[in-house]
Every structure is written in structure tokens, then in C-alpha cells.
Design a protein around this motif. Structure first.
Motif, mmCIF file in Angstrom:
data_model
loop_
_atom_site.group_PDB
_atom_site.id
_atom_site.type_symbol
_atom_site.label_atom_id
_atom_site.label_comp_id
_atom_site.label_asym_id
_atom_site.label_seq_id
_atom_site.Cartn_x
_atom_site.Cartn_y
_atom_site.Cartn_z
ATOM 1 N N GLN A 1 0.820 -1.210 0.000
ATOM 2 C CA GLN A 1 0.000 0.000 0.000
ATOM 3 C C GLN A 1 0.859 1.268 0.000
ATOM 4 O O GLN A 1 2.054 1.235 0.294
ATOM 5 C CB GLN A 1 -0.994 0.025 1.171
ATOM 6 C CG GLN A 1 -1.950 -1.171 1.181
ATOM 7 C CD GLN A 1 -2.926 -1.114 2.347
ATOM 8 O OE1 GLN A 1 -2.984 -0.163 3.102
ATOM 9 N NE2 GLN A 1 -3.721 -2.166 2.487
ATOM 10 N N THR A 2 0.212 2.380 -0.362
ATOM 11 C CA THR A 2 0.871 3.677 -0.393
ATOM 12 C C THR A 2 0.171 4.627 0.574
ATOM 13 O O THR A 2 -0.947 4.371 1.009
ATOM 14 C CB THR A 2 0.836 4.282 -1.812
ATOM 15 O OG1 THR A 2 -0.535 4.397 -2.236
ATOM 16 C CG2 THR A 2 1.601 3.405 -2.799
ATOM 17 N N ALA A 3 0.843 5.735 0.896
ATOM 18 C CA ALA A 3 0.260 6.715 1.813
ATOM 19 C C ALA A 3 0.782 8.108 1.484
ATOM 20 O O ALA A 3 1.930 8.276 1.053
ATOM 21 C CB ALA A 3 0.585 6.367 3.262
ATOM 22 N N ARG A 4 -0.057 9.100 1.720
ATOM 23 C CA ARG A 4 0.340 10.496 1.540
ATOM 24 C C ARG A 4 1.368 10.880 2.609
ATOM 25 O O ARG A 4 1.311 10.382 3.744
ATOM 26 C CB ARG A 4 -0.855 11.429 1.640
ATOM 27 C CG ARG A 4 -1.970 11.139 0.660
ATOM 28 C CD ARG A 4 -3.028 12.244 0.732
ATOM 29 N NE ARG A 4 -3.364 12.614 2.104
ATOM 30 C CZ ARG A 4 -4.313 12.035 2.832
ATOM 31 N NH1 ARG A 4 -5.018 11.022 2.318
ATOM 32 N NH2 ARG A 4 -4.568 12.440 4.072
ATOM 33 N N LEU B 1 -0.118 11.880 5.962
ATOM 34 C CA LEU B 1 -0.637 10.785 6.778
ATOM 35 C C LEU B 1 0.484 10.171 7.620
ATOM 36 O O LEU B 1 0.314 9.888 8.811
ATOM 37 C CB LEU B 1 -1.272 9.717 5.887
ATOM 38 C CG LEU B 1 -1.844 8.482 6.592
ATOM 39 C CD1 LEU B 1 -2.988 8.872 7.523
ATOM 40 C CD2 LEU B 1 -2.329 7.450 5.581
ATOM 41 N N LEU B 2 1.645 9.979 7.009
ATOM 42 C CA LEU B 2 2.762 9.382 7.745
ATOM 43 C C LEU B 2 3.377 10.358 8.746
ATOM 44 O O LEU B 2 3.834 9.946 9.816
ATOM 45 C CB LEU B 2 3.820 8.885 6.759
ATOM 46 C CG LEU B 2 3.447 7.556 6.090
ATOM 47 C CD1 LEU B 2 4.287 7.296 4.865
ATOM 48 C CD2 LEU B 2 3.590 6.409 7.086
ATOM 49 N N LEU C 1 3.525 9.844 -3.354
ATOM 50 C CA LEU C 1 3.124 8.938 -2.278
ATOM 51 C C LEU C 1 4.295 8.094 -1.797
ATOM 52 O O LEU C 1 5.141 7.664 -2.588
ATOM 53 C CB LEU C 1 1.998 8.018 -2.753
ATOM 54 C CG LEU C 1 0.720 8.693 -3.253
ATOM 55 C CD1 LEU C 1 -0.255 7.643 -3.766
ATOM 56 C CD2 LEU C 1 0.075 9.524 -2.146
ATOM 57 N N TYR D 1 3.513 1.432 2.835
ATOM 58 C CA TYR D 1 2.869 2.006 4.026
ATOM 59 C C TYR D 1 2.727 0.984 5.156
ATOM 60 O O TYR D 1 3.004 1.283 6.329
ATOM 61 C CB TYR D 1 1.502 2.562 3.644
ATOM 62 C CG TYR D 1 0.663 3.025 4.812
ATOM 63 C CD1 TYR D 1 1.162 3.908 5.749
ATOM 64 C CD2 TYR D 1 -0.650 2.566 4.979
ATOM 65 C CE1 TYR D 1 0.398 4.341 6.824
ATOM 66 C CE2 TYR D 1 -1.424 2.996 6.044
ATOM 67 C CZ TYR D 1 -0.904 3.873 6.963
ATOM 68 O OH TYR D 1 -1.657 4.294 8.025
ATOM 69 N N ARG E 1 4.352 1.439 8.810
ATOM 70 C CA ARG E 1 3.485 1.407 9.980
ATOM 71 C C ARG E 1 3.927 0.304 10.946
ATOM 72 O O ARG E 1 3.921 0.485 12.168
ATOM 73 C CB ARG E 1 2.050 1.174 9.511
ATOM 74 C CG ARG E 1 0.977 1.504 10.497
ATOM 75 C CD ARG E 1 -0.373 1.357 9.855
ATOM 76 N NE ARG E 1 -0.594 0.023 9.315
ATOM 77 C CZ ARG E 1 -1.699 -0.368 8.692
ATOM 78 N NH1 ARG E 1 -2.671 0.491 8.509
ATOM 79 N NH2 ARG E 1 -1.829 -1.592 8.251
#
Length: 281
Positions: free
Chosen positions: A169-172, A175-176, A197, A201, A205
Motif C-alpha cells: 500500500q501507499t500513503a500520503r 498521513l505518515l 506517495l 505504508y 506502519r
């Protein structure tokens, strides 16, 4: 400058090939399939009380443990691709390519955790028991916690299980950056990106959860997924602290299978194509 991994086309190809192989292995025993170019195969419990997606001994133990059995109710999100998909509920663990089902097939089997080789591989204490869908607290900058869900916790080991999923998965970035320790733990300019991105992710996490809870974190992947392995190493190389890197692991299903009893090895080979080779043995 951010590290970039292989092209999205190669990632999709690797995931698709494994999904196609596993689906083909299970089609002869299918309960129902989805409408798609690579049909997903789903199973259910039969009249004898067996479930086509689980080893009989593992399924018996799952049903006998209310916390484990609750995992079976996890909703299958692609029911719209099944004829008469709204007539009854289906679980994600009914699907032949479910990494959660694979995880439970192994760790709920009555002989698996009796294996000294498996405990040595994962550095587990005697008489340990797994918890599935475990939520671990990870601190956020605003003083709250993110209740990150891990596929499994066993002893101090947090586990993310992968099989035919396309990626981690990817994340902005925003967000991180909510995570209190994100810029402390990672050399952020070295993390893999896709356009704007961050990639991996779920790995990021998991590392942050391990850091915050003083735990270890492992990702279980198939050795037929070199794309996922490269994503793992790209994230690992961006961790600032050597003591934390030493607590982050990647272990293949084939390595795990090599530690298991013969009947479970045979089940994993027939159902998933997870073969114990001389290298993993």
C-alpha cells in the motif's frame, strides 16, 4: 533523493502470476468463483463441518477458540463480483488467496508450535499462543494513538502476512507525518516513493509500531514475490537505528513450511504451491 523500486507493471505481473497459480490449484474444489479475468475461488463449511480453505486440524482448533473464530467473520469485499453475491455473507478468509487464511492454517495447526525449528526460526518462547487481528498502539503527534492492526502477534513478534496482494500500500506524506516517530525513525528522503506517495505504508506502519511498543516486526512473504522482498529491503535500508533494524525481519512462507510437520507441508504445497526446497530445508 528518494529510492525508487521496480515499475508498477512488474509489481502487478508478479502478484497476478501468483494469484493465477493459487486460483488454478483450487478451482477443482471451488465452492464458487468471482467474475474476473483471474477468478477468485471461495469456499465454505460443508455438511461434515470441514472448510475447503483450511486444513482440517487447523479449522477444528479455530472453531474451538472464540477469539480465533471471530476472525472468520472478516467480510469479503468483492461479493459484488459473485453471482447472487448479496444472498449470503462471505468471509475474506473463505478466499483461496487470503494471506490471513494461510497464516491461520499454519499457526492454528496443533503441531505447528510444537516444532522447535519453527520456534527457533521466529525466536519464540515455549508455550506461546498467537493472537490474530491484534491492535498495537502507535503514538501520534497530537497526543493520540493509532491502533494499527497486525495480522498476528505472537510473543513480542508483530506479523504482517502477504501472499498475492499487489503491494504494501501507499500513503500520503501528511498521513505518515502524523506519527510522532516517523522522521526520527526513518531517513525519509531515502524511502521508496511513487509520484508524491510513500510506498510500503504497511511496512512503515509496522516498523513504527515495533519501535513504539519495543517489539519485533516481521513480514511473511512468498519467495515467488521478489517485488515484495525489494520493497521490504528499500524500507529496511532507510531505518536510522541499527538496533531497530535488527528487530525487523522478512521470512518466506517456504522457510516456515520447512519447519512444519509433513502433513501440513503437503497441504501447503497442494493448495498454495509453497514447496520446501533444499534451500529452505
Amino acid at each position: 533523493m528518494a529510492v525508487r523500486t521496480e515499475s508498477p507493471e512488474l509489481v502487478v505481473r508478479s502478484a497476478t502470476n501468483l494469484r493465477r497459480e493459487i486460483s488454478a490449484r483450487n478451482l477443482g474444489h471451488a465452492y464458487e468463483t468471482t467474475y474476473s479475468s483471474i477468478p477468485s475461488v471461495l469456499f465454505c463449511e460443508d455438511e461434515s463441518g470441514q472448510h475447503g480453505n483450511f486444513h482440517p486440524a487447523s479449522y477444528k482448533r479455530i472453531l474451538a477458540n472464540p477469539e480465533w473464530a471471530e476472525r472468520l467473520s472478516k467480510t469479503y469485499t468483492a461479493s459484488s463480483r459473485i453471482a447472487h453475491g448479496n444472498e449470503r455473507s462471505r468471509g475474506e478468509l473463505d478466499c483461496a488467496v487470503s494471506s490471513d487464511a494461510l497464516l491461520m492454517n499454519i499457526f492454528c495447526h496443533p503441531q505447528a508450535l510444537r516444532s522447535k525449528r519453527l520456534k527457533l526460526l521466529l525466536n519464540l518462547e515455549p508455550d506461546t499462543m498467537p493472537a490474530f487481528g491484534f491492535r498495537v498502539r502507535t503514538s501520534l503527534r497530537d497526543g493520540h494513538d493509532d491502533r494499527t492492526e497486525m495480522d498476528m502477534r505472537i510473543d513480542d513478534l508483530l506479523v504482517e502476512a502477504k501472499l498475492s496482494e499487489s503491494d504494501f500500500q501507499t500513503a500520503r506524506p501528511d498521513l505518515l507525518r502524523r506519527y510522532e516517530a516517523f522522521e526520527e525513525v526513518f531517513e525519509t528522503d531515502q524511502l521508496p516513493r511513487s509520484r508524491s506517495l510513500f510506498r510500503g505504508y504497511q511496512l512503515l506502519r509496522g516498523v513504527l509500531a515495533a519501535h513504539c511498543s519495543d517489539s519485533r516486526f516481521a513480514v511473511f512473504v512468498d519467495e515467488r514475490r521478489p517485488d515484495l522482498q525489494r520493497q521490504y529491503f528499500a524500507v529496511l535500508s532507510a531505518i536510522r537505528y541499527s538496533h531497530l533494524r535488527s528487530r525487523i525481519l522478512m521470512i518466506t512462507w517456504q522457510e516456515i513450511a520447512a519447519t512444519l510437520p509433513a502433513s501440513l507441508q503437503q497441504f501447503l504445497e497442494e493448495k498454495y504451491g509453497i514447496v520446501v526446497t533444499p534451500k529452505t530445508r
